[in-house]
Scaffold this motif. Structure first.
Motif, PDB file in Angstrom:
ATOM      1  N   MET A   1       4.073   6.040   8.634  1.00 50.70           N
ATOM      2  CA  MET A   1       5.307   5.452   9.156  1.00 50.70           C
ATOM      3  C   MET A   1       5.057   4.067   9.726  1.00 50.70           C
ATOM      4  O   MET A   1       5.840   3.132   9.490  1.00 50.70           O
ATOM      5  CB  MET A   1       5.902   6.378  10.227  1.00 50.70           C
ATOM      6  N   SER A   2       3.961   3.904  10.452  1.00 47.18           N
ATOM      7  CA  SER A   2       3.645   2.612  11.045  1.00 47.18           C
ATOM      8  C   SER A   2       3.352   1.560   9.979  1.00 47.18           C
ATOM      9  O   SER A   2       3.866   0.431  10.033  1.00 47.18           O
ATOM     10  CB  SER A   2       2.439   2.764  11.977  1.00 47.18           C
ATOM     11  N   LEU A   3       2.547   1.921   8.980  1.00 50.16           N
ATOM     12  CA  LEU A   3       2.189   0.962   7.934  1.00 50.16           C
ATOM     13  C   LEU A   3       3.350   0.683   6.991  1.00 50.16           C
ATOM     14  O   LEU A   3       3.478  -0.432   6.473  1.00 50.16           O
ATOM     15  CB  LEU A   3       0.973   1.472   7.159  1.00 50.16           C
ATOM     16  N   ASN A   4       4.207   1.677   6.770  1.00 53.23           N
ATOM     17  CA  ASN A   4       5.405   1.424   5.959  1.00 53.23           C
ATOM     18  C   ASN A   4       6.305   0.391   6.633  1.00 53.23           C
ATOM     19  O   ASN A   4       6.911  -0.457   5.961  1.00 53.23           O
ATOM     20  CB  ASN A   4       6.174   2.725   5.719  1.00 53.23           C
ATOM     21  N   TYR A   5       6.407   0.478   7.947  1.00 45.95           N
ATOM     22  CA  TYR A   5       7.191  -0.529   8.677  1.00 45.95           C
ATOM     23  C   TYR A   5       6.568  -1.910   8.518  1.00 45.95           C
ATOM     24  O   TYR A   5       7.268  -2.913   8.308  1.00 45.95           O
ATOM     25  CB  TYR A   5       7.268  -0.166  10.155  1.00 45.95           C
ATOM     26  N   HIS A   6       5.245  -1.967   8.598  1.00 44.31           N
ATOM     27  CA  HIS A   6       4.557  -3.254   8.453  1.00 44.31           C
ATOM     28  C   HIS A   6       4.843  -3.875   7.084  1.00 44.31           C
ATOM     29  O   HIS A   6       5.184  -5.065   6.997  1.00 44.31           O
ATOM     30  CB  HIS A   6       3.053  -3.057   8.625  1.00 44.31           C
ATOM     31  N   PHE A   7       4.734  -3.072   6.023  1.00 43.99           N
ATOM     32  CA  PHE A   7       4.912  -3.623   4.680  1.00 43.99           C
ATOM     33  C   PHE A   7       6.386  -3.828   4.329  1.00 43.99           C
ATOM     34  O   PHE A   7       6.778  -4.892   3.851  1.00 43.99           O
ATOM     35  CB  PHE A   7       4.263  -2.696   3.647  1.00 43.99           C
ATOM     36  N   LYS A   8       7.200  -2.804   4.563  1.00 45.65           N
ATOM     37  CA  LYS A   8       8.590  -2.860   4.104  1.00 45.65           C
ATOM     38  C   LYS A   8       9.485  -3.714   4.990  1.00 45.65           C
ATOM     39  O   LYS A   8      10.562  -4.145   4.555  1.00 45.65           O
ATOM     40  CB  LYS A   8       9.163  -1.449   4.013  1.00 45.65           C
ATOM     41  N   VAL A   9       9.063  -3.974   6.222  1.00 47.38           N
ATOM     42  CA  VAL A   9       9.881  -4.777   7.134  1.00 47.38           C
ATOM     43  C   VAL A   9       9.202  -6.106   7.453  1.00 47.38           C
ATOM     44  O   VAL A   9       9.740  -7.178   7.156  1.00 47.38           O
ATOM     45  CB  VAL A   9      10.185  -4.001   8.433  1.00 47.38           C
ATOM     46  N   GLU A  10       8.010  -6.053   8.049  1.00 47.62           N
ATOM     47  CA  GLU A  10       7.360  -7.286   8.494  1.00 47.62           C
ATOM     48  C   GLU A  10       6.943  -8.175   7.315  1.00 47.62           C
ATOM     49  O   GLU A  10       7.271  -9.370   7.285  1.00 47.62           O
ATOM     50  CB  GLU A  10       6.142  -6.943   9.360  1.00 47.62           C
ATOM     51  N   GLN A  11       6.222  -7.591   6.357  1.00 43.35           N
ATOM     52  CA  GLN A  11       5.778  -8.391   5.216  1.00 43.35           C
ATOM     53  C   GLN A  11       6.956  -8.845   4.352  1.00 43.35           C
ATOM     54  O   GLN A  11       7.027  -9.993   3.920  1.00 43.35           O
ATOM     55  CB  GLN A  11       4.795  -7.576   4.365  1.00 43.35           C
TER      56      GLN A  11
ATOM     57  N   ASN B   1      -3.684  -8.605   3.597  1.00 45.56           N
ATOM     58  CA  ASN B   1      -4.011  -7.298   4.160  1.00 45.56           C
ATOM     59  C   ASN B   1      -5.435  -6.846   3.884  1.00 45.56           C
ATOM     60  O   ASN B   1      -5.777  -5.682   4.110  1.00 45.56           O
ATOM     61  CB  ASN B   1      -3.027  -6.248   3.641  1.00 45.56           C
ATOM     62  N   GLY B   2      -6.259  -7.765   3.390  1.00 48.57           N
ATOM     63  CA  GLY B   2      -7.672  -7.450   3.196  1.00 48.57           C
ATOM     64  C   GLY B   2      -8.007  -6.803   1.872  1.00 48.57           C
ATOM     65  O   GLY B   2      -9.173  -6.752   1.483  1.00 48.57           O
ATOM     66  N   THR B   3      -6.999  -6.296   1.174  1.00 51.90           N
ATOM     67  CA  THR B   3      -7.208  -5.613  -0.092  1.00 51.90           C
ATOM     68  C   THR B   3      -5.881  -5.535  -0.834  1.00 51.90           C
ATOM     69  O   THR B   3      -4.828  -5.796  -0.256  1.00 51.90           O
ATOM     70  CB  THR B   3      -7.781  -4.197   0.134  1.00 51.90           C
ATOM     71  N   ALA B   4      -5.943  -5.207  -2.126  1.00 58.40           N
ATOM     72  CA  ALA B   4      -4.746  -5.110  -2.977  1.00 58.40           C
ATOM     73  C   ALA B   4      -4.042  -6.452  -3.118  1.00 58.40           C
ATOM     74  O   ALA B   4      -2.828  -6.510  -3.280  1.00 58.40           O
ATOM     75  CB  ALA B   4      -3.776  -4.061  -2.446  1.00 58.40           C
ATOM     76  N   GLY B   5      -4.812  -7.528  -3.078  1.00 59.91           N
ATOM     77  CA  GLY B   5      -4.257  -8.865  -3.254  1.00 59.91           C
ATOM     78  C   GLY B   5      -5.088  -9.680  -4.227  1.00 59.91           C
ATOM     79  O   GLY B   5      -6.268  -9.386  -4.454  1.00 59.91           O
ATOM     80  N   VAL B   6      -4.485 -10.720  -4.811  1.00 58.10           N
ATOM     81  CA  VAL B   6      -5.173 -11.624  -5.734  1.00 58.10           C
ATOM     82  C   VAL B   6      -5.133 -13.036  -5.155  1.00 58.10           C
ATOM     83  O   VAL B   6      -4.054 -13.539  -4.817  1.00 58.10           O
ATOM     84  CB  VAL B   6      -4.522 -11.630  -7.138  1.00 58.10           C
TER      85      VAL B   6
ATOM     86  N   ARG C   1      -2.428   2.612  -4.544  1.00 57.70           N
ATOM     87  CA  ARG C   1      -2.724   3.849  -3.833  1.00 57.70           C
ATOM     88  C   ARG C   1      -4.026   3.715  -3.032  1.00 57.70           C
ATOM     89  O   ARG C   1      -4.982   3.079  -3.485  1.00 57.70           O
ATOM     90  CB  ARG C   1      -2.850   5.022  -4.814  1.00 57.70           C
ATOM     91  N   ASN C   2      -4.040   4.345  -1.849  1.00 57.21           N
ATOM     92  CA  ASN C   2      -5.265   4.408  -1.051  1.00 57.21           C
ATOM     93  C   ASN C   2      -5.179   5.566  -0.077  1.00 57.21           C
ATOM     94  O   ASN C   2      -4.167   6.282  -0.028  1.00 57.21           O
ATOM     95  CB  ASN C   2      -5.499   3.083  -0.317  1.00 57.21           C
ATOM     96  N   GLU C   3      -6.226   5.767   0.696  1.00 56.72           N
ATOM     97  CA  GLU C   3      -6.290   6.881   1.641  1.00 56.72           C
ATOM     98  C   GLU C   3      -6.246   6.377   3.072  1.00 56.72           C
ATOM     99  O   GLU C   3      -6.799   5.318   3.393  1.00 56.72           O
ATOM    100  CB  GLU C   3      -7.565   7.701   1.423  1.00 56.72           C
ATOM    101  N   LEU C   4      -5.596   7.168   3.932  1.00 58.47           N
ATOM    102  CA  LEU C   4      -5.546   6.891   5.360  1.00 58.47           C
ATOM    103  C   LEU C   4      -6.688   7.614   6.074  1.00 58.47           C
ATOM    104  O   LEU C   4      -7.121   8.682   5.623  1.00 58.47           O
ATOM    105  CB  LEU C   4      -4.215   7.370   5.946  1.00 58.47           C
ATOM    106  N   PRO C   5      -7.184   7.078   7.183  1.00 62.38           N
ATOM    107  CA  PRO C   5      -8.200   7.809   7.956  1.00 62.38           C
ATOM    108  C   PRO C   5      -7.619   9.132   8.462  1.00 62.38           C
ATOM    109  O   PRO C   5      -6.577   9.143   9.118  1.00 62.38           O
ATOM    110  CB  PRO C   5      -8.513   6.863   9.117  1.00 62.38           C
TER     111      PRO C   5
ATOM    112  N   TRP D   1       0.835  -1.205   0.000  1.00 62.96           N
ATOM    113  CA  TRP D   1       0.000   0.000   0.000  1.00 62.96           C
ATOM    114  C   TRP D   1       0.869   1.254   0.000  1.00 62.96           C
ATOM    115  O   TRP D   1       1.915   1.299   0.661  1.00 62.96           O
ATOM    116  CB  TRP D   1      -0.886   0.060   1.244  1.00 62.96           C
ATOM    117  N   ILE D   2       0.434   2.287  -0.700  1.00 63.91           N
ATOM    118  CA  ILE D   2       0.988   3.632  -0.555  1.00 63.91           C
ATOM    119  C   ILE D   2      -0.179   4.587  -0.359  1.00 63.91           C
ATOM    120  O   ILE D   2      -1.320   4.263  -0.699  1.00 63.91           O
ATOM    121  CB  ILE D   2       1.853   4.057  -1.767  1.00 63.91           C
ATOM    122  N   PHE D   3       0.086   5.769   0.159  1.00 61.77           N
ATOM    123  CA  PHE D   3      -0.982   6.610   0.677  1.00 61.77           C
ATOM    124  C   PHE D   3      -0.967   7.998   0.034  1.00 61.77           C
ATOM    125  O   PHE D   3       0.044   8.705   0.091  1.00 61.77           O
ATOM    126  CB  PHE D   3      -0.852   6.721   2.199  1.00 61.77           C
TER     127      PHE D   3
END
Length: 352
Positions: free
Chosen positions: A219-229, A242-247, A290-294, A203-205
């Motif tokens: 910053m929190s979600l970038n860590y999740h994707f770029k490090v954890e995933q 991640n519930g979306t952006a997947g096939v 691309r998506n939007e953050l709350p 995801w990018i925002f």
């Protein structure tokens, strides 16, 4: 004097040990998190150093039309856009999905609309009619109830007869905007690797700089994707959908029981069950959606509550299923001397 004496005794004999224990527990957890983060970053470093890209780990060849059959050799793909009263963003997401580069005869777009607002429903119908007039195979599926919420809606949408002709399903929430080449970059992993069930993008925002709260979320979600995933995929360990952006491979979903609405994290629930059946997942860090953050605290609080409580509830429901799963036991609990260093690295986060 009597009350002060009792308070001092209570504070020294009860409260002080409790607070000391809490401080020690926090320190221990902080050390564990530090070493876990350090380990994941080391994995990513060596992964990039050794150039362990998904295209090298799994077979990937671009889809091409057959000379005789034309586009019939392309797999048929279903794209789902689940939404609920998404007044501001549904037009953008529908437009992005309708712009995907894939043979029109091999693509079905399904707007899974659970909206209760008649204005939103009318707007969705107008938008769908506009794209249908341009030859796009897009349709809207609605229910007369909201049982199971998002999971219930998508599960019911998969029961239609035309879905049975589809091999894969891509999921994009109503605020997500995939690039036109999204399917061209993801579907080949599923076509050429029959043991792969999921291909997940990053995801990018688009509104990350709107305020301090969105910046912190980024910053929190970038860590999740770029490090954890990324580290989970690099060492061939489990990582969640991640519930979306997947096939998804539809047959893998069906084998694991499909969507279930027993928790608020239906995406993690599905991923865990599919993983326990021995399927593999692919994570593409270079492919972004691309998506939007709350940007409002109420929406952010609701999202974080769902993300925090949902996994705990899922763990409570699936603990014994995970422990007694044969695939899990053979894959993670066996000590096979033929395992590579990358395979052995799976056990380190298990200890954490």
């Amino acid at each position: 004097m009597q009350i002060q004496y009792l308070w001092r005794k209570t504070r020294s004999l009860v409260l002080l040990p409790v607070f000391k224990g809490l401080v020690i527990m926090c320190l221990v957890l902080s050390i564990i998190v530090f070493f876990e983060s350090f380990y994941m970053n080391i994995v990513i470093f060596f992964g990039k150093l050794l150039r362990r890209k998904p295209e090298k780990l799994y077979k990937w060849e671009a889809m091409q039309e057959d000379v005789e059959a034309g586009s019939e050799n392309y797999p048929k793909v279903l794209v789902q856009i689940p939404m609920y009263n998404e007044k501001e963003v549904f037009q953008i997401s529908i437009a992005a999905v309708c712009s995907l580069l894939w043979p029109s005869s091999r693509l079905v777009i399904q707007v899974v609309d659970d909206s209760t607002d008649p204005v939103v429903r009318e707007g969705v119908d107008i938008e769908i009619a506009k794209w249908q007039s341009q030859g796009i195979n897009i349709r809207c599926e609605r229910r007369d109830n909201r049982n199971g919420y998002k999971a219930g809606a998508m599960k019911e949408a998969l029961t239609h007869n035309y879905v049975k002709q589809c091999d894969f399903v891509a999921v994009f929430d109503a605020d997500f905007q995939p690039d036109p080449d999204y399917l061209a970059r993801t579907i080949p992993f599923l076509v050429h690797n029959p043991d792969v069930a999921l291909v997940q993008a990053r995801w990018i925002f688009v509104n990350a700089n709107k305020c301090l709260m969105t910046r912190m979320q980024e910053m929190s979600l970038n860590y999740h994707f770029k490090v954890e995933q990324e580290s989970g995929f690099t060492r061939h360990a489990f990582f969640g959908f991640n519930g979306t952006a997947g096939v998804w491979r539809i047959s893998a979903m069906d084998a694991a029981g499909g969507w279930k609405s027993r928790t608020t994290v239906e995406d993690m629930d599905l991923a865990v069950r599919v993983g326990l059946h021995g399927w593999k997942f692919v994570y593409l860090n270079d492919l972004t959606v691309r998506n939007e953050l709350p940007s409002k605290f109420k929406a952010y609080r609701f999202q974080q509550h769902r993300w925090s409580c949902g996994p705990a509830n899922l763990f409570r429901k699936m603990t014994m299923e995970i422990i007694y799963n044969k695939v899990f036991f053979c894959h993670y609990a066996s000590f096979d001397p033929h395992l590579t260093v990358t395979d052995w690295s799976r056990f380190i986060p298990s200890l954490v």
